[in-house]
Design a protein around this motif. Structure first.
Motif, PDB file in Angstrom:
ATOM      1  N   ILE A   6      28.348   4.094  49.154  1.00 45.68           N
ATOM      2  CA  ILE A   6      28.458   5.532  48.947  1.00 45.68           C
ATOM      3  C   ILE A   6      27.219   6.188  49.540  1.00 45.68           C
ATOM      4  CG2 ILE A   6      28.561   7.392  47.243  1.00 45.68           C
ATOM      5  CD1 ILE A   6      29.842   5.368  45.300  1.00 45.68           C
ATOM      6  N   VAL A   7      27.426   7.193  50.381  1.00 43.28           N
ATOM      7  CA  VAL A   7      26.320   8.000  50.898  1.00 43.28           C
ATOM      8  C   VAL A   7      26.408   9.371  50.251  1.00 43.28           C
ATOM      9  CG1 VAL A   7      25.305   9.123  52.914  1.00 43.28           C
ATOM     10  CG2 VAL A   7      26.155   6.772  53.089  1.00 43.28           C
ATOM     11  N   PHE A   8      25.306   9.796  49.629  1.00 45.80           N
ATOM     12  CA  PHE A   8      25.266  11.111  48.990  1.00 45.80           C
ATOM     13  C   PHE A   8      24.274  12.013  49.701  1.00 45.80           C
ATOM     14  CE2 PHE A   8      23.325  14.206  46.173  1.00 45.80           C
ATOM     15  CZ  PHE A   8      24.441  14.885  45.714  1.00 45.80           C
ATOM     16  N   PHE A   9      24.692  13.267  49.922  1.00 46.17           N
ATOM     17  CA  PHE A   9      23.821  14.282  50.518  1.00 46.17           C
ATOM     18  C   PHE A   9      23.720  15.453  49.560  1.00 46.17           C
ATOM     19  CE2 PHE A   9      23.625  18.115  53.413  1.00 46.17           C
ATOM     20  CZ  PHE A   9      22.276  17.984  53.725  1.00 46.17           C
ATOM     21  N   GLY A  10      22.475  15.746  49.117  1.00 49.46           N
ATOM     22  CA  GLY A  10      22.294  16.856  48.181  1.00 49.46           C
ATOM     23  C   GLY A  10      20.866  16.946  47.692  1.00 49.46           C
ATOM     24  N   GLU A  11      20.662  17.759  46.667  1.00 54.09           N
ATOM     25  CA  GLU A  11      19.324  18.025  46.138  1.00 54.09           C
ATOM     26  C   GLU A  11      19.052  17.200  44.895  1.00 54.09           C
ATOM     27  OE1 GLU A  11      18.771  22.655  47.588  1.00 54.09           O
ATOM     28  OE2 GLU A  11      19.713  22.252  45.640  1.00 54.09           O
ATOM     29  N   PHE A  12      17.762  16.869  44.701  1.00 52.03           N
ATOM     30  CA  PHE A  12      17.338  16.057  43.560  1.00 52.03           C
ATOM     31  C   PHE A  12      16.059  16.632  42.949  1.00 52.03           C
ATOM     32  CE2 PHE A  12      19.376  13.049  46.493  1.00 52.03           C
ATOM     33  CZ  PHE A  12      20.327  12.481  45.667  1.00 52.03           C
ATOM     34  N   PRO A  13      15.857  16.371  41.652  1.00 50.49           N
ATOM     35  CA  PRO A  13      14.544  16.642  41.085  1.00 50.49           C
ATOM     36  C   PRO A  13      13.576  15.546  41.563  1.00 50.49           C
ATOM     37  CG  PRO A  13      16.003  15.650  39.442  1.00 50.49           C
ATOM     38  CD  PRO A  13      16.827  15.880  40.675  1.00 50.49           C
ATOM     39  N   PRO A  14      12.279  15.780  41.611  1.00 50.29           N
ATOM     40  CA  PRO A  14      11.603  16.995  41.140  1.00 50.29           C
ATOM     41  C   PRO A  14      11.493  18.083  42.204  1.00 50.29           C
ATOM     42  CG  PRO A  14       9.968  15.374  41.759  1.00 50.29           C
ATOM     43  CD  PRO A  14      11.305  14.711  41.973  1.00 50.29           C
ATOM     44  N   LYS A  39      20.961   7.577  49.137  1.00 53.14           N
ATOM     45  CA  LYS A  39      20.665   8.976  48.815  1.00 53.14           C
ATOM     46  C   LYS A  39      19.996   9.650  50.000  1.00 53.14           C
ATOM     47  CE  LYS A  39      19.761   7.725  43.980  1.00 53.14           C
ATOM     48  NZ  LYS A  39      18.765   7.783  42.875  1.00 53.14           N
ATOM     49  N   LEU A  40      20.586  10.750  50.445  1.00 53.88           N
ATOM     50  CA  LEU A  40      20.011  11.555  51.531  1.00 53.88           C
ATOM     51  C   LEU A  40      19.686  12.925  50.950  1.00 53.88           C
ATOM     52  CD1 LEU A  40      19.250  11.869  54.484  1.00 53.88           C
ATOM     53  CD2 LEU A  40      21.635  12.438  54.983  1.00 53.88           C
ATOM     54  N   GLU A  41      18.404  13.183  50.730  1.00 49.97           N
ATOM     55  CA  GLU A  41      17.996  14.416  50.055  1.00 49.97           C
ATOM     56  C   GLU A  41      18.070  15.611  50.997  1.00 49.97           C
ATOM     57  OE1 GLU A  41      14.569  16.041  46.988  1.00 49.97           O
ATOM     58  OE2 GLU A  41      14.190  14.227  48.172  1.00 49.97           O
ATOM     59  N   ASP A  42      18.678  16.668  50.511  1.00 55.14           N
ATOM     60  CA  ASP A  42      18.773  17.917  51.276  1.00 55.14           C
ATOM     61  C   ASP A  42      17.534  18.768  50.983  1.00 55.14           C
ATOM     62  OD1 ASP A  42      19.456  20.228  52.552  1.00 55.14           O
ATOM     63  OD2 ASP A  42      21.038  20.810  51.134  1.00 55.14           O
ATOM     64  N   ARG A  43      16.698  18.947  51.990  1.00 54.84           N
ATOM     65  CA  ARG A  43      15.485  19.756  51.845  1.00 54.84           C
ATOM     66  C   ARG A  43      15.564  21.049  52.641  1.00 54.84           C
ATOM     67  NH1 ARG A  43      10.794  16.960  50.044  1.00 54.84           N
ATOM     68  NH2 ARG A  43      11.242  14.805  49.411  1.00 54.84           N
ATOM     69  N   SER A  44      16.751  21.408  53.088  1.00 51.79           N
ATOM     70  CA  SER A  44      16.875  22.547  53.987  1.00 51.79           C
ATOM     71  C   SER A  44      16.936  23.892  53.268  1.00 51.79           C
ATOM     72  CB  SER A  44      18.119  22.388  54.872  1.00 51.79           C
ATOM     73  OG  SER A  44      19.286  22.313  54.081  1.00 51.79           O
ATOM     74  N   SER A  59      18.370  15.757  58.695  1.00 46.40           N
ATOM     75  CA  SER A  59      19.396  15.160  57.831  1.00 46.40           C
ATOM     76  C   SER A  59      20.640  14.789  58.627  1.00 46.40           C
ATOM     77  CB  SER A  59      19.767  16.135  56.706  1.00 46.40           C
ATOM     78  OG  SER A  59      18.664  16.413  55.874  1.00 46.40           O
ATOM     79  N   SER A  60      21.001  15.637  59.598  1.00 48.38           N
ATOM     80  CA  SER A  60      22.186  15.364  60.418  1.00 48.38           C
ATOM     81  C   SER A  60      21.999  14.115  61.263  1.00 48.38           C
ATOM     82  CB  SER A  60      22.487  16.567  61.318  1.00 48.38           C
ATOM     83  OG  SER A  60      22.748  17.717  60.554  1.00 48.38           O
ATOM     84  N   ILE A  61      20.800  13.937  61.819  1.00 48.02           N
ATOM     85  CA  ILE A  61      20.508  12.725  62.601  1.00 48.02           C
ATOM     86  C   ILE A  61      20.619  11.490  61.721  1.00 48.02           C
ATOM     87  CG2 ILE A  61      18.722  11.485  63.892  1.00 48.02           C
ATOM     88  CD1 ILE A  61      19.989  13.805  65.418  1.00 48.02           C
ATOM     89  N   ARG A  62      20.089  11.595  60.511  1.00 52.74           N
ATOM     90  CA  ARG A  62      20.192  10.461  59.581  1.00 52.74           C
ATOM     91  C   ARG A  62      21.646  10.167  59.221  1.00 52.74           C
ATOM     92  NH1 ARG A  62      16.911   9.660  54.444  1.00 52.74           N
ATOM     93  NH2 ARG A  62      17.932   7.653  54.781  1.00 52.74           N
ATOM     94  N   LEU A  63      22.437  11.221  59.034  1.00 49.26           N
ATOM     95  CA  LEU A  63      23.855  11.021  58.733  1.00 49.26           C
ATOM     96  C   LEU A  63      24.576  10.323  59.885  1.00 49.26           C
ATOM     97  CD1 LEU A  63      25.155  14.258  56.945  1.00 49.26           C
ATOM     98  CD2 LEU A  63      25.221  11.923  56.069  1.00 49.26           C
ATOM     99  N   ILE A  64      24.270  10.732  61.112  1.00 50.67           N
ATOM    100  CA  ILE A  64      24.878  10.088  62.280  1.00 50.67           C
ATOM    101  C   ILE A  64      24.536   8.607  62.296  1.00 50.67           C
ATOM    102  CG2 ILE A  64      24.823   9.961  64.806  1.00 50.67           C
ATOM    103  CD1 ILE A  64      24.436  13.011  64.800  1.00 50.67           C
ATOM    104  N   PHE A  65      23.255   8.296  62.051  1.00 54.76           N
ATOM    105  CA  PHE A  65      22.827   6.897  62.033  1.00 54.76           C
ATOM    106  C   PHE A  65      23.555   6.108  60.950  1.00 54.76           C
ATOM    107  CE2 PHE A  65      20.020   3.629  60.249  1.00 54.76           C
ATOM    108  CZ  PHE A  65      19.848   2.817  61.360  1.00 54.76           C
TER     109      PHE A  65
END
Length: 358
Positions: A6-14, A39-44, A59-65
Motif C-alpha cells: 500500500i502506498v499512501f500520499f497525505g499529511e501526517f503529524p507533527p 508513506k509519502l508525506e505531502d508537504r505541498s 512527491s510526483s517524482i517519488r510516486l513515479i519511482f
C-alpha cells in the motif's frame, strides 16, 4: 515478508496536526502489521507558491519511482478544496499510468461534499476524480447515501469507516473530581472555526470560564481574541497532545465547539472517550455519531442557542452532570472503540486487495 503493498500520499503529524492527519497516522499504524505500507508525506501545503510547487513535483517524482514496482493499493485522502482535489487527482493519474492494475482508495473525512460540488467546476473535477478510483471511504451512512445518489451508474464502491482515536491511557469515567471545572475548546485558532464567537459567548453575562488549546494562527487574529476577552475568562494555550491532551479533556466541564463547518471532528470522540460531555452545533455527521437526542447538540445554529446550552449544562445538579458524563463515555465505548473500528479498516483494505487479485 508482506505480499501486498500500500502506498499512501497525505499529511501526517507533527508537520501537520489536525483531525485528518491524526486519522492518517492511526489508520496506517493499523495497516502496517499486515501490509507493506509506504508513506509519502505531502508537504505541498507549506511555504510560498514555488516552494509548494517544488514539494508537489518532488512527491510526483517519488510516486513515479514507486509506481515502477508493483503497487496493490494507492491510498489517499479526498480533499474538499479545488486545489487539494486537483493535486490528488494528478497523483492518481500518475500512479494509474505506471501501475495500471493498482486499486485506488480515497478517504473522505469531511461532511461538506454536497456544498463543495454545488460549484460547477468542482462538480466536474469530482466526476473526473471518482471515475479513476475504486473505493471511497466515508464517515457515515448519510455520506455513503449521498455519494451513491450522485453516482448511480459508477462502479466505485463506497464503504463506511467510522472514526476512532488512539488512547494513551485507560480511564474510568468516575475516577475524577467534578468540582471547579472549566469549559474547554480544543481547536486551531482560525476564524473559520469561529473561536472569536466562542470568546464573545464566554464574555457575555453570565460569564463562562473557557480554556483553549490549538495551533496559533496570525498575530492579528490572536490579538482580536485577547481584545474580545474583556472579562479575562479565557486562557489561550498552544498545541497539546498525548496524555496532556487526554488529561485536559478529562478534567474539563465540557468540550465546546462553535464551528459551523464540520464533518465529524475527531476531538468529539477524544472528549467522549474521557467521559467529557460535548456541546456543538448539529451539523455535518455529528448527530449520527452522538445520536439525535444527545443533550449537548445545539440544533438552532445561533450563538444565543449555543450560549443557552452552555448555561443549561453549567446549572446541572451534580448527579445529573455525572449521568451526562456516563452517557458520553458509553457513546464512545459502545460504538467507536478502537478495536471495533480497526477491525473494519482491515476488512475494507483486505476486500480491496482481494479485488485486485481477481
Amino acid at each position: 515478508m508482506f505480499e501486498s503493498k500500500i502506498v499512501f500520499f497525505g499529511e501526517f503529524p507533527p508537520k501537520v496536526c489536525h483531525g485528518i492527519s491524526l486519522s492518517n497516522e492511526r489508520i496506517l499504524n493499523v495497516l502496517c502489521p499486515f501490509f507493506h505500507v509506504v508513506k509519502l508525506e505531502d508537504r505541498s501545503s507549506f511555504g510560498g507558491f514555488f516552494s509548494k510547487l517544488f514539494s508537489f513535483f518532488y512527491s510526483s517524482i517519488r510516486l513515479i519511482f514507486l509506481s515502477f514496482f508493483k503497487i496493490d493499493i494507492y491510498y489517499t485522502n479526498f480533499p474538499m478544496s479545488s486545489l487539494g482535489l486537483w493535486k490528488v487527482y494528478v497523483s492518481v493519474l500518475i500512479v494509474g499510468f505506471f501501475s495500471p492494475r493498482v486499486k485506488i482508495i480515497s478517504h473522505l473525512h469531511r461532511g461538506d461534499l454536497l456544498d463543495f460540488i454545488k460549484v460547477d467546476k468542482n462538480r466536474k473535477l469530482f466526476d473526473r476524480f471518482v471515475s479513476r478510483i475504486d473505493f471511497i471511504l466515508v464517515l457515515s451512512e448519510s455520506s455513503e447515501s449521498d455519494i451513491n445518489e450522485l453516482l448511480p451508474f459508477n462502479n466505485v464502491v463506497v464503504r463506511v469507516v467510522r472514526n476512532t482515536i488512539k488512547l494513551e491511557s485507560e480511564y474510568n469515567v468516575r475516577d475524577v473530581d467534578f468540582l471547579n471545572r472549566r469549559f474547554y475548546c480544543l481547536c486551531n485558532y482560525i476564524s473559520s472555526k469561529r473561536i472569536h464567537s466562542m470568546v464573545s459567548i464566554a464574555n457575555y453575562y453570565p460569564n463562562f470560564s473557557v480554556d483553549f488549546n490549538g495551533v496559533f494562527s496570525s498575530n492579528d487574529y490572536m490579538e482580536k481574541l485577547k481584545k474580545l476577552d474583556v472579562n479575562n475568562v479565557c486562557n489561550f494555550g498552544g498545541v497539546v497532545s498525548g496524555q496532556d491532551k487526554e488529561t485536559k479533556l478529562r478534567c474539563a466541564k465540557a468540550l465546546v465547539l462553535p464551528s459551523l463547518n464540520e464533518g465529524m471532528p475527531l476531538v468529539i470522540l477524544e472528549s467522549l472517550a474521557q467521559g467529557t460531555p460535548v456541546i456543538c452545533f448539529n451539523i455535518g455527521y455529528i448527530s449520527e455519531y452522538l445520536g439525535e437526542n444527545y443533550p449537548g447538540l445545539v440544533k438552532e445554529l445561533t450563538d444565543e442557542a449555543f450560549r443557552e446550552k452552555m448555561d443549561w449544562l453549567n446549572q446541572l445538579p451534580e448527579d445529573d452532570y455525572k449521568n451526562l458524563r456516563d452517557l458520553s463515555y458509553s457513546v464512545f465505548w459502545e460504538n467507536y472503540s478502537p478495536d471495533k473500528v480497526n477491525e473494519n479498516i482491515l476488512s475494507v483494505f483486505q476486500d480491496c486487495i482481494d479485488q485486485s487479485s481477481i
